[in-house]
Design a protein around this motif. Structure first.
Motif, PDB file in Angstrom:
ATOM      1  N   CYS A 367       0.956  -1.286  -0.345  1.00  0.00           N
ATOM      2  CA  CYS A 367      -0.066   0.463  -0.307  1.00  0.00           C
ATOM      3  C   CYS A 367       0.395   0.975  -0.240  1.00  0.00           C
ATOM      4  CB  CYS A 367      -0.625  -0.170   1.162  1.00  0.00           C
ATOM      5  SG  CYS A 367      -2.190  -0.880   0.649  1.00  0.00           S
ATOM      6  N   ASP A 391      -0.526   0.445  -5.260  1.00  0.00           N
ATOM      7  CA  ASP A 391      -1.871   0.559  -4.679  1.00  0.00           C
ATOM      8  C   ASP A 391      -2.785   0.979  -5.570  1.00  0.00           C
ATOM      9  OD1 ASP A 391      -1.500   3.059  -1.963  1.00  0.00           O
ATOM     10  OD2 ASP A 391      -2.893   3.253  -4.131  1.00  0.00           O
ATOM     11  N   LEU A 420      -4.317  -4.833  -4.042  1.00  0.00           N
ATOM     12  CA  LEU A 420      -3.719  -5.748  -3.214  1.00  0.00           C
ATOM     13  C   LEU A 420      -4.136  -7.604  -3.679  1.00  0.00           C
ATOM     14  CD1 LEU A 420      -0.827  -6.973  -2.067  1.00  0.00           C
ATOM     15  CD2 LEU A 420      -1.935  -6.560  -0.377  1.00  0.00           C
ATOM     16  N   ASP A 437       1.805  -1.438   5.038  1.00  0.00           N
ATOM     17  CA  ASP A 437       1.560   0.138   5.483  1.00  0.00           C
ATOM     18  C   ASP A 437       0.253  -0.239   5.536  1.00  0.00           C
ATOM     19  OD1 ASP A 437       1.927   1.659   6.710  1.00  0.00           O
ATOM     20  OD2 ASP A 437       2.590   3.119   5.224  1.00  0.00           O
TER      21      ASP A 437
HETATM   22  C1  LIG Z   1      -1.667   4.395   4.380  1.00  0.00           C
HETATM   23  S1  LIG Z   1      -1.716   4.954   3.479  1.00  0.00           S
HETATM   24  C2  LIG Z   1      -0.521   4.269   2.656  1.00  0.00           C
HETATM   25  C3  LIG Z   1       1.146   5.394   2.855  1.00  0.00           C
HETATM   26  C4  LIG Z   1       2.087   5.334   1.880  1.00  0.00           C
HETATM   27  N1  LIG Z   1       2.742   3.571   2.484  1.00  0.00           N
HETATM   28  C5  LIG Z   1       2.942   5.838   2.909  1.00  0.00           C
HETATM   29  O1  LIG Z   1       4.281   5.884   3.538  1.00  0.00           O
HETATM   30  O2  LIG Z   1       3.468   7.165   2.214  1.00  0.00           O
HETATM   31  C6  LIG Z   1      -2.374   3.627   2.260  1.00  0.00           C
HETATM   32  C7  LIG Z   1      -2.895   3.273   1.035  1.00  0.00           C
HETATM   33  O3  LIG Z   1      -3.334   2.245   0.487  1.00  0.00           O
HETATM   34  C8  LIG Z   1      -4.379   2.465  -0.423  1.00  0.00           C
HETATM   35  N2  LIG Z   1      -4.953   0.669  -0.559  1.00  0.00           N
HETATM   36  C9  LIG Z   1      -6.188   0.811  -0.046  1.00  0.00           C
HETATM   37  N3  LIG Z   1      -6.557  -0.817  -0.432  1.00  0.00           N
HETATM   38  C10 LIG Z   1      -6.143  -0.877  -1.537  1.00  0.00           C
HETATM   39  C11 LIG Z   1      -6.187  -2.242  -1.773  1.00  0.00           C
HETATM   40  N4  LIG Z   1      -6.932  -2.950  -1.666  1.00  0.00           N
HETATM   41  N5  LIG Z   1      -4.628  -2.509  -2.575  1.00  0.00           N
HETATM   42  C12 LIG Z   1      -3.797  -1.934  -2.198  1.00  0.00           C
HETATM   43  N6  LIG Z   1      -3.944  -0.661  -1.933  1.00  0.00           N
HETATM   44  C13 LIG Z   1      -4.875   0.093  -1.432  1.00  0.00           C
HETATM   45  C14 LIG Z   1      -4.366   3.501  -0.650  1.00  0.00           C
HETATM   46  O4  LIG Z   1      -4.921   4.201  -2.201  1.00  0.00           O
HETATM   47  C15 LIG Z   1      -3.499   4.511   0.138  1.00  0.00           C
HETATM   48  O5  LIG Z   1      -2.967   4.816  -0.411  1.00  0.00           O
END
Ligand SMILES: C[S@@+](CC[C@H](N)C(=O)[O-])C[C@H]1O[C@@H](n2cnc3c(N)ncnc32)[C@H](O)[C@@H]1O
Length: 563
Positions: A367, A391, A420, A437
């Motif tokens: 993520c 993502d 994912l 994350d």
């Molecule tokens: C907490 S943020 C991540 C922040 C990032 N790791 C950083 O340090 O900048 C969570 C991320 O999860 C992604 N996300 C949510 N559901 C998801 C999924 N089913 N598959 C992949 N990514 C997902 C969101 O788009 C978001 O960008």
């Protein structure tokens, strides 16, 4: 106290406030203005919101020297109102737009937050006049007022309602009038703006932007407030009664949703809950991470900060510097734009320490967007190894890749746009390390996200926990035998953190938790061996991470293909 210390001196009344003028930048504008008896007509604007009547405003046919004319010079900006305080007008409109979900509270990059042509367009369509373009000092004030008013909304609204003649008046108050009152209350109660200035300026704004009657109402209510403040008799609720009643009173006094207050009292006790709310209501602290991948060192960054007279503190992490004051100078000097450093909280940096990227490793960040941790991990690989950044959000992934290019790390990072859960059904790829994350409530970062507390409902937590479990299950399939899975959040809620891990290891006996004590300073290691940062303990955002090692051997009872 909310806001910055020098705010009081910044709020001195303007000399021009005594001379109400709506300046016409060209003679065409002067022709369009009505003359008779100083009354203005309602001019039609291109936007959907019709401008309110503004009686009593004089229009002068010539442009004054005090008027900023960026658009006037282009012949598009005929009417600039110098009667009202510009930053309050812009703040009121931004608050209206935030409430409608059409803007967000940006505490960092105020310049980029729409304070140019677009925002002036909203101001004109909403208020019926244009303000002059904001100077840096005004922009800073807009940010302070908007963020503070949003944070303190529940407290301010409770007091506004108490000072209205009846509840119905508050409930049915027109949105712009409510924003102006909130600004006035915030200035008087939390910024300690001199009462005469806060009353005078907000009354004027209501009169000009709405009508004289609205100004009179603002005048009456703000004067009542000033009196109550002076006599130390604000009508705030008493903290008494059962647990629910006490939580309700605290939620008003500390301006948080009741469910959060109850939850924090339950998990952390009342004193810690109060400390946490105080932290969330204080000015956020920002940190910078120097971009070592471009050859810069922390000493280089410190040198630049000193030359900009930015106040900073050393960090517990080698690549980081904590900014005490002067973040705007950092932005304006181009340190971020030029890829010299990035804004990153140390709590997020410590998650990367838990991952402990080693040169030559393959890592998937499940993520990843907008990429704070991806970039830091990539820079720790020292040019050897590879990161896949996955993502579901395409726009955020694009921001990640742009930042990677800026930091000279794009050759080490491959982006994958996918959900994912679906991606892991189709791939057989395995990685040395897998970082999840996870999307979370963000309850550890409320001081930086002024509006988040109002956008989160208790029900969201249930939904998020289900998603976190699903994502953990999916991410686990990407880990090599003997490889490491790291689960992290920017939440301080045990149900999103420890509880997710204990449920996960029950479902997945092929994984075992490994203490993070080798990777982060001791004060961040919990009894169970997890990483946990806490705003009130460590003066940084709240975050959590767990390290899980995948067994080298097949475990009985684990379905084929997952072991
Ligand atoms: C907490 S943020 C991540 C922040 C990032 N790791 C950083 O340090 O900048 C969570 C991320 O999860 C992604 N996300 C949510 N559901 C998801 C999924 N089913 N598959 C992949 N990514 C997902 C969101 O788009 C978001 O960008």
């Amino acid at each position: 106290m909310e806001g910055v210390a020098p705010a009081v001196s910044l709020f001195r009344p303007r000399a021009s406030a005594r001379f109400p003028v709506l300046l016409a930048a060209d003679s065409g504008a002067a022709r369009r203005s009505t003359g008779a008896g100083g009354r203005s007509s309602v001019r039609k604007h291109g936007g959907t919101e019709a401008p309110p009547r503004r009686p009593g405003i004089t229009r002068l046919p010539k442009l004054g020297t005090a008027v900023s004319t960026k658009r006037s010079e282009r012949g598009k900006d005929p009417l600039i109102n110098l009667e009202v305080s510009h930053h309050r007008a812009v703040a009121a409109v931004r608050l209206l737009r935030i409430e409608k979900g059409k803007a967000f509270v940006d505490l960092l990059n105020e310049k980029a937050n729409d304070s140019g042509d677009n925002e002036m367009g909203y101001v004109e369509r909403t208020l019926g006049f244009r303000t002059r373009y904001l100077e840096d000092r005004d922009i800073r004030l807009v940010t302070v007022i908007v963020a503070g008013t949003v944070r303190w909304k529940r407290y301010l609204d409770y007091l506004i309602m108490s000072l209205c003649s009846e509840e119905k008046v508050f409930r049915e108050m027109e949105p712009l009038l409510l924003q102006i009152l909130r600004i006035g209350f915030f200035e008087i109660l939390k910024l300690d703006v001199p009462a005469y200035a806060a009353v005078d300026e907000n009354v004027r704004l209501a009169k000009v932007a709405l009508r004289p009657g609205a100004g009179n109402m603002v005048n009456a209510i703000l004067r009542k407030l000033v009196l109550l403040k002076e006599t130390n008799s604000l009508p705030l609720p008493k903290i008494e009664g059962d647990e629910r009643a006490q939580a309700r009173a605290l939620s008003i006094i500390y301006s948080h949703p009741v469910w959060m207050v109850r939850r924090w009292i339950r998990f952390h006790g009342k004193d810690e809950a109060l400390r946490l709310m105080n932290w969330n209501n204080s000015d956020p602290r920002f940190s910078l991470r120097v971009n070592t991948s471009k050859g810069y060192t922390r000493a280089d960054l410190v040198k630049r900060l000193e030359s900009l007279q930015v106040h900073y503190e050393e960090s517990i992490m080698d690549e980081f510097v904590r900014i005490r004051e002067g973040m705007q100078a950092v932005i304006q000097a181009g340190l971020l734009k030029d890829g010299i450093c990035a804004v990153q909280d140390e709590s997020a940096g410590l998650v990367v320490s838990v991952v402990d990227p080693q040169p030559g490793e393959t890592i998937i960040d499940c993520c990843a967007a907008p990429g704070g941790k991806t970039l830091f991990m990539a820079s720790r690989l020292s040019g050897e190894g590879k990161i896949w950044a996955l993502d579901v959000n395409k726009g955020r992934l694009r921001i990640l890749m742009e930042a990677a290019k800026l930091h000279g790390l794009d050759v080490m990072i491959t982006d994958i746009h996918a959900d994912l859960r679906l991606y892991t059904k189709e791939t057989t790829a395995k990685y040395d390390k897998v970082l999840l994350d996870a999307p979370c409530s963000g309850l550890g970062v409320l001081s930086k996200r002024a509006d988040l507390r109002w956008n989160r409902q208790f029900e969201d937590l249930e939904e998020l926990m289900c998603l976190q479990d699903e994502l953990l299950d999916s991410a686990s399939t990407l880990v090599k035998p003997g490889g490491i899975l790291i689960y992290s959040t920017c939440s301080i809620d045990p149900e999103e953190n420890e509880k997710r891990i204990s449920a996960f290891v029950q479902r997945h006996p092929e994984f075992a938790t490994q203490s993070v004590c080798e990777y982060v300073p001791k004060k961040f290691v919990t009894d169970e061996g997890f990483y946990s940062s806490n705003p009130t303990k460590h003066s940084m955002d709240g975050a959590f991470a767990a390290r899980l090692v995948r067994s080298m051997h097949k475990i009985l009872g684990v379905p084929q293909g997952q072991n």
